[in-house]
Write a protein that holds these residues in place. Structure first.
Motif, PDB file in Angstrom:
ATOM      1  N   HIS A  87       2.296  -1.472  -5.063  1.00 17.62           N
ATOM      2  CA  HIS A  87       2.492  -2.698  -5.343  1.00 17.62           C
ATOM      3  C   HIS A  87       2.792  -3.771  -4.541  1.00 17.62           C
ATOM      4  CE1 HIS A  87       1.202  -4.113  -9.558  1.00 17.62           C
ATOM      5  NE2 HIS A  87       0.825  -2.825  -9.848  1.00 17.62           N
ATOM      6  N   ARG A  88       3.880  -3.321  -3.744  1.00 14.50           N
ATOM      7  CA  ARG A  88       4.449  -3.917  -2.272  1.00 14.50           C
ATOM      8  C   ARG A  88       3.452  -3.940  -1.193  1.00 14.50           C
ATOM      9  NH1 ARG A  88       9.084  -0.858  -3.513  1.00 14.50           N
ATOM     10  NH2 ARG A  88       9.030  -0.058  -1.298  1.00 14.50           N
ATOM     11  N   MET A  89       2.752  -2.737  -1.047  1.00 11.51           N
ATOM     12  CA  MET A  89       1.621  -2.811  -0.069  1.00 11.51           C
ATOM     13  C   MET A  89       0.592  -3.869  -0.450  1.00 11.51           C
ATOM     14  SD  MET A  89       1.625   1.271   0.540  1.00 11.51           S
ATOM     15  CE  MET A  89      -0.001   1.483   1.540  1.00 11.51           C
ATOM     16  N   SER A  90       0.249  -3.931  -1.633  1.00 15.61           N
ATOM     17  CA  SER A  90      -1.070  -4.765  -2.069  1.00 15.61           C
ATOM     18  C   SER A  90      -0.640  -6.386  -1.981  1.00 15.61           C
ATOM     19  CB  SER A  90      -1.233  -4.651  -3.553  1.00 15.61           C
ATOM     20  OG  SER A  90      -1.680  -3.281  -3.726  1.00 15.61           O
ATOM     21  N   GLY A  91       0.634  -6.562  -2.066  1.00 16.60           N
ATOM     22  CA  GLY A  91       1.149  -7.884  -2.266  1.00 16.60           C
ATOM     23  C   GLY A  91       0.989  -8.881  -3.311  1.00 16.60           C
ATOM     24  N   ASN A  92       1.161 -10.082  -3.530  1.00 18.33           N
ATOM     25  CA  ASN A  92       1.167 -10.815  -4.643  1.00 18.33           C
ATOM     26  C   ASN A  92      -0.286 -10.932  -5.108  1.00 18.33           C
ATOM     27  OD1 ASN A  92       0.756 -13.499  -6.222  1.00 18.33           O
ATOM     28  ND2 ASN A  92       2.940 -13.676  -5.725  1.00 18.33           N
ATOM     29  N   THR A  93      -0.484 -11.099  -6.352  1.00 18.97           N
ATOM     30  CA  THR A  93      -1.927 -11.030  -6.888  1.00 18.97           C
ATOM     31  C   THR A  93      -2.779 -12.331  -6.651  1.00 18.97           C
ATOM     32  OG1 THR A  93      -1.021  -9.987  -9.126  1.00 18.97           O
ATOM     33  CG2 THR A  93      -3.387 -11.048  -9.292  1.00 18.97           C
ATOM     34  N   ASN A  94      -2.068 -13.359  -6.255  1.00 17.68           N
ATOM     35  CA  ASN A  94      -2.592 -14.508  -5.620  1.00 17.68           C
ATOM     36  C   ASN A  94      -2.614 -14.556  -4.101  1.00 17.68           C
ATOM     37  OD1 ASN A  94      -3.418 -17.057  -4.294  1.00 17.68           O
ATOM     38  ND2 ASN A  94      -2.420 -18.260  -6.335  1.00 17.68           N
ATOM     39  N   PRO A  95      -3.805 -14.183  -3.497  1.00 16.89           N
ATOM     40  CA  PRO A  95      -3.572 -13.956  -1.882  1.00 16.89           C
ATOM     41  C   PRO A  95      -3.064 -14.937  -1.092  1.00 16.89           C
ATOM     42  CG  PRO A  95      -5.979 -13.873  -2.798  1.00 16.89           C
ATOM     43  CD  PRO A  95      -4.951 -14.028  -3.942  1.00 16.89           C
ATOM     44  N   SER A  96      -3.146 -16.406  -1.574  1.00 20.45           N
ATOM     45  CA  SER A  96      -2.530 -17.357  -0.750  1.00 20.45           C
ATOM     46  C   SER A  96      -0.907 -17.353  -1.071  1.00 20.45           C
ATOM     47  CB  SER A  96      -2.839 -18.835  -1.654  1.00 20.45           C
ATOM     48  OG  SER A  96      -4.318 -18.812  -1.476  1.00 20.45           O
ATOM     49  N   LEU A  97      -0.447 -16.511  -1.878  1.00 16.43           N
ATOM     50  CA  LEU A  97       0.990 -16.469  -1.818  1.00 16.43           C
ATOM     51  C   LEU A  97       1.381 -15.076  -1.538  1.00 16.43           C
ATOM     52  CD1 LEU A  97       1.688 -17.808  -5.510  1.00 16.43           C
ATOM     53  CD2 LEU A  97       1.699 -19.032  -3.674  1.00 16.43           C
ATOM     54  N   ALA A  98       0.508 -13.968  -1.397  1.00 17.22           N
ATOM     55  CA  ALA A  98       0.923 -12.636  -0.801  1.00 17.22           C
ATOM     56  C   ALA A  98       1.445 -12.952   0.926  1.00 17.22           C
ATOM     57  CB  ALA A  98      -0.335 -11.882  -0.779  1.00 17.22           C
ATOM     58  N   SER A  99       2.360 -11.912   0.978  1.00 21.73           N
ATOM     59  CA  SER A  99       2.771 -11.942   2.463  1.00 21.73           C
ATOM     60  C   SER A  99       1.889 -11.264   3.427  1.00 21.73           C
ATOM     61  CB  SER A  99       4.333 -11.153   2.570  1.00 21.73           C
ATOM     62  OG  SER A  99       5.218 -11.683   1.654  1.00 21.73           O
ATOM     63  N   GLY A 101       0.672  -8.788   6.099  1.00 15.26           N
ATOM     64  CA  GLY A 101       0.800  -7.434   6.209  1.00 15.26           C
ATOM     65  C   GLY A 101       0.587  -6.683   5.218  1.00 15.26           C
ATOM     66  N   THR A 102       0.561  -7.576   3.900  1.00 16.32           N
ATOM     67  CA  THR A 102      -0.065  -6.686   2.606  1.00 16.32           C
ATOM     68  C   THR A 102      -1.548  -6.847   2.812  1.00 16.32           C
ATOM     69  OG1 THR A 102       0.138  -8.803   1.394  1.00 16.32           O
ATOM     70  CG2 THR A 102       2.142  -7.664   1.486  1.00 16.32           C
ATOM     71  N   ILE A 103      -2.303  -5.953   1.838  1.00 18.97           N
ATOM     72  CA  ILE A 103      -3.546  -5.822   1.762  1.00 18.97           C
ATOM     73  C   ILE A 103      -4.115  -7.391   1.241  1.00 18.97           C
ATOM     74  CG2 ILE A 103      -5.731  -4.953   0.493  1.00 18.97           C
ATOM     75  CD1 ILE A 103      -3.743  -2.256   0.480  1.00 18.97           C
ATOM     76  N   ARG A 104      -3.358  -8.115   0.275  1.00 22.56           N
ATOM     77  CA  ARG A 104      -3.916  -9.228  -0.178  1.00 22.56           C
ATOM     78  C   ARG A 104      -3.676 -10.414   0.593  1.00 22.56           C
ATOM     79  NH1 ARG A 104      -1.906  -7.569  -6.196  1.00 22.56           N
ATOM     80  NH2 ARG A 104      -3.781  -6.407  -6.882  1.00 22.56           N
ATOM     81  N   GLY A 105      -2.484 -10.358   1.355  1.00 23.49           N
ATOM     82  CA  GLY A 105      -2.022 -11.348   2.443  1.00 23.49           C
ATOM     83  C   GLY A 105      -2.831 -11.421   3.536  1.00 23.49           C
ATOM     84  N   ASP A 106      -3.247  -9.987   3.931  1.00 22.74           N
ATOM     85  CA  ASP A 106      -4.199 -10.102   5.257  1.00 22.74           C
ATOM     86  C   ASP A 106      -5.455 -10.292   4.943  1.00 22.74           C
ATOM     87  OD1 ASP A 106      -1.662  -9.266   6.667  1.00 22.74           O
ATOM     88  OD2 ASP A 106      -2.221  -7.263   6.718  1.00 22.74           O
ATOM     89  N   PHE A 107      -6.043  -9.926   3.705  1.00 25.57           N
ATOM     90  CA  PHE A 107      -7.573  -9.929   3.455  1.00 25.57           C
ATOM     91  C   PHE A 107      -7.938 -10.528   2.496  1.00 25.57           C
ATOM     92  CE2 PHE A 107      -6.571  -5.746   5.520  1.00 25.57           C
ATOM     93  CZ  PHE A 107      -6.943  -5.897   6.719  1.00 25.57           C
ATOM     94  N   GLY A 108      -7.354 -11.022   1.251  1.00 24.86           N
ATOM     95  CA  GLY A 108      -7.650 -11.785  -0.021  1.00 24.86           C
ATOM     96  C   GLY A 108      -7.880 -13.022   0.409  1.00 24.86           C
ATOM     97  N   ARG A 109      -8.351 -13.807  -0.821  1.00 22.42           N
ATOM     98  CA  ARG A 109      -8.666 -15.035  -0.603  1.00 22.42           C
ATOM     99  C   ARG A 109      -9.110 -15.925  -1.818  1.00 22.42           C
ATOM    100  NH1 ARG A 109     -12.995 -12.283  -0.021  1.00 22.42           N
ATOM    101  NH2 ARG A 109     -15.025 -13.124  -0.193  1.00 22.42           N
ATOM    102  N   GLU A 110      -8.900 -17.256  -2.061  1.00 16.35           N
ATOM    103  CA  GLU A 110      -9.522 -17.978  -2.970  1.00 16.35           C
ATOM    104  C   GLU A 110     -10.733 -18.454  -2.503  1.00 16.35           C
ATOM    105  OE1 GLU A 110      -6.559 -20.522  -5.353  1.00 16.35           O
ATOM    106  OE2 GLU A 110      -5.119 -19.705  -3.934  1.00 16.35           O
TER     107      GLU A 110
END
Length: 140
Positions: A87-99, A101-110
């Motif tokens: 869960h910490r590696m994934s990051g916040n569900t909302n990628p705009s808020l994810a740190s 270095g996390t999967i969502r912070g590095d690659f997710g998007r709205e």
């Protein structure tokens, strides 16, 4: 130290962006084991069971549409504290808020269609992991 199992889904955007290897690499570099892995196209039934608590929400059809945009990679991974750690590696569900270095912070998007494409899903507790594994790996 007890070994936990969790379900990890690399969602259609993660597959389309070529992030399957990157996601698996992060799991393995952390020392966790892959116990099962398969590529699936999510059925309506699987999604309704997986997101049963959201099925009556107005945004459920958007989730369903998103999860059926392409193939998903379903993984059972295990190791000590994997649920909390992934869960910490994934990051916040909302990628705009994810740190970063996390999967969502590095690659997710709205995106312009309003759907949050956040690359991965993972179970949030041991009981949900057991239920979700049954949905995506009924053969086990």
């Amino acid at each position: 130290m007890s070994r936990e199992k969790t379900l990890i889904l690399i969602k259609p955007d993660g597959v389309q962006l070529g992030l399957v290897g990157e996601s698996i690499n992060r799991i393995e570099r952390k020392g966790y084991q892959l116990e099962a892995l398969k590529v699936v196209n999510a059925s309506k039934d699987q999604l309704e069971h997986h997101y049963s608590e959201l099925i009556h929400k107005s945004f459920f059809r958007e989730i369903e549409k998103y999860m059926q945009e392409g193939p998903i990679v379903a993984i059972i991974a295990s190791g000590p504290h994997i649920i909390d750690v992934f869960h910490r590696m994934s990051g916040n569900t909302n990628p705009s808020l994810a740190s970063f270095g996390t999967i969502r912070g590095d690659f997710g998007r709205e995106s312009n269609d309003g759907i949050i494409r956040n690359i991965v899903h993972s179970s949030d507790n041991v009981e949900h992991a057991k239920e979700e594994i049954k949905i995506w790996f009924p053969e086990l």
